[in-house]
Motif scaffolding. Sequence first.
Motif, PDB file in Angstrom:
ATOM      1  N   SER A  31     -22.341  -8.921   7.447  1.00 15.56           N
ATOM      2  CA  SER A  31     -21.691  -8.166   6.378  1.00 15.56           C
ATOM      3  C   SER A  31     -20.297  -8.735   6.133  1.00 15.56           C
ATOM      4  O   SER A  31     -19.459  -8.745   7.037  1.00 15.56           O
ATOM      5  N   TYR A  32     -20.076  -9.201   4.920  1.00 19.70           N
ATOM      6  CA  TYR A  32     -18.781  -9.807   4.606  1.00 19.70           C
ATOM      7  C   TYR A  32     -18.545  -9.736   3.109  1.00 19.70           C
ATOM      8  O   TYR A  32     -19.458  -9.448   2.323  1.00 19.70           O
ATOM      9  N   GLY A  33     -17.319  -9.953   2.737  1.00 14.46           N
ATOM     10  CA  GLY A  33     -16.940  -9.964   1.335  1.00 14.46           C
ATOM     11  C   GLY A  33     -16.295 -11.288   0.983  1.00 14.46           C
ATOM     12  O   GLY A  33     -15.567 -11.871   1.783  1.00 14.46           O
ATOM     13  N   PHE A  35     -14.011 -13.346  -2.043  1.00 21.02           N
ATOM     14  CA  PHE A  35     -13.040 -13.064  -3.091  1.00 21.02           C
ATOM     15  C   PHE A  35     -12.525 -14.374  -3.683  1.00 21.02           C
ATOM     16  O   PHE A  35     -12.458 -15.382  -2.994  1.00 21.02           O
ATOM     17  N   TYR A  50     -14.996 -10.303  -6.846  1.00 16.37           N
ATOM     18  CA  TYR A  50     -15.469  -9.979  -5.495  1.00 16.37           C
ATOM     19  C   TYR A  50     -17.001 -10.028  -5.447  1.00 16.37           C
ATOM     20  O   TYR A  50     -17.670  -9.607  -6.399  1.00 16.37           O
ATOM     21  N   ARG A  95     -13.541 -11.844   3.976  1.00 16.79           N
ATOM     22  CA  ARG A  95     -13.264 -10.869   5.015  1.00 16.79           C
ATOM     23  C   ARG A  95     -14.582 -10.450   5.636  1.00 16.79           C
ATOM     24  O   ARG A  95     -15.536 -10.156   4.927  1.00 16.79           O
ATOM     25  N   GLU A  96     -14.601 -10.423   6.970  1.00 20.60           N
ATOM     26  CA  GLU A  96     -15.761  -9.933   7.681  1.00 20.60           C
ATOM     27  C   GLU A  96     -15.672  -8.417   7.840  1.00 20.60           C
ATOM     28  O   GLU A  96     -14.583  -7.867   7.938  1.00 20.60           O
ATOM     29  N   ALA A  97     -16.843  -7.758   7.905  1.00 19.61           N
ATOM     30  CA  ALA A  97     -16.850  -6.306   8.043  1.00 19.61           C
ATOM     31  C   ALA A  97     -16.685  -5.875   9.492  1.00 19.61           C
ATOM     32  O   ALA A  97     -16.073  -4.851   9.788  1.00 19.61           O
ATOM     33  N   ALA A 100     -12.827  -7.308  15.396  1.00 17.23           N
ATOM     34  CA  ALA A 100     -11.535  -6.674  15.624  1.00 17.23           C
ATOM     35  C   ALA A 100     -10.538  -6.934  14.506  1.00 17.23           C
ATOM     36  O   ALA A 100      -9.518  -6.270  14.428  1.00 17.23           O
ATOM     37  N   THR A 101     -10.844  -7.849  13.651  1.00 13.06           N
ATOM     38  CA  THR A 101      -9.851  -8.221  12.658  1.00 13.06           C
ATOM     39  C   THR A 101     -10.211  -7.681  11.289  1.00 13.06           C
ATOM     40  O   THR A 101     -11.373  -7.520  10.961  1.00 13.06           O
ATOM     41  N   ASN A 102      -9.199  -7.408  10.517  1.00 12.62           N
ATOM     42  CA  ASN A 102      -9.418  -6.979   9.143  1.00 12.62           C
ATOM     43  C   ASN A 102      -8.825  -7.953   8.146  1.00 12.62           C
ATOM     44  O   ASN A 102      -8.719  -7.636   6.977  1.00 12.62           O
ATOM     45  N   LYS A 103      -8.438  -9.103   8.639  1.00 14.03           N
ATOM     46  CA  LYS A 103      -7.682  -9.960   7.757  1.00 14.03           C
ATOM     47  C   LYS A 103      -8.580 -10.700   6.771  1.00 14.03           C
ATOM     48  O   LYS A 103      -9.738 -11.014   7.026  1.00 14.03           O
ATOM     49  N   LEU A 104      -7.986 -10.969   5.627  1.00  9.09           N
ATOM     50  CA  LEU A 104      -8.595 -11.795   4.602  1.00  9.09           C
ATOM     51  C   LEU A 104      -8.140 -13.216   4.884  1.00  9.09           C
ATOM     52  O   LEU A 104      -6.941 -13.464   4.999  1.00  9.09           O
ATOM     53  N   ILE A 105      -9.079 -14.152   5.036  1.00  9.82           N
ATOM     54  CA  ILE A 105      -8.692 -15.537   5.277  1.00  9.82           C
ATOM     55  C   ILE A 105      -8.963 -16.352   4.026  1.00  9.82           C
ATOM     56  O   ILE A 105      -9.919 -16.105   3.298  1.00  9.82           O
ATOM     57  N   PHE A 106      -8.103 -17.325   3.800  1.00  8.58           N
ATOM     58  CA  PHE A 106      -8.115 -18.095   2.571  1.00  8.58           C
ATOM     59  C   PHE A 106      -8.447 -19.554   2.833  1.00  8.58           C
ATOM     60  O   PHE A 106      -8.172 -20.092   3.908  1.00  8.58           O
TER      61      PHE A 106
END
Lengths: 116, 117
Positions: A31-33, A35, A50, A95-97, A100-106
């Motif tokens: 599960s990921y998003g 962007f 998205y 971003r992964e669902a 432990a992390t909630n960060k958006l990586i670019f």
Amino acid sequence: AQKITQTQPGMFVQEKEAVTLDCTYDTSDPSYGLFWYKQPSSGEMIFLIYQGSYDQQNATEGRYSLNFQKARKSANLVISASQLGDSAMYFCAMREAEGATNKLIFGTGTLLAVQP
Amino acid sequence: DTGVSQNPRHKITKRGQNVTFRCDPISEHNRLYWYRQTLGQGPEFLTYFQNEAQLEKSRLLSDRFSAERPKGSFSTLEIQRTEQGDSAMYLCASGERTGLPSNEKLFFGSGTQLSVL
């Protein structure tokens, strides 16, 4: 570990033509998003579109569409009918669902230049 | 809704000085993020807050860096004893989680460009 790759440092496109900006990603999370952001010379990051990993259809927002190919782990941005104002840096992000992390990586971005 | 606001837009400082940046997020957003961007690179995550709680810090964030969000509204990022390698654009973003954690959209400010001489 999650990773975003943009292999095109820069691209030219003629005004009114369509252009595709490439993005591939790597994740083990089901599960990921995904962007896309636009960054003009003013510096502000502008959200464009998205795509969720479970979405059945490709996302569209006006002249922007996301060509999501899950098996290939690619999420290319298509801009139709390019305009001079589309000239900017474009960043793909994920971003992964889970985890432990909630960060958006670019990714490292693609510089698009629209020519008249 | 005035968007995410960052101040100052530009900061020039001498090596060794302390600097502080401010971010005002979109008012209804409870999550606030700081990113750093150097020339030719995408933004790199530094830290994020949910309301006033700082929930994650990147290992990029050395002990010279500190961020606060005292009342769950605006946030400040302070860099002590600046070094030339701190020169970068510092971006703030806010977002509100609805539904899946993965679909949170971030809205960014215009950033603070730091130059350390």
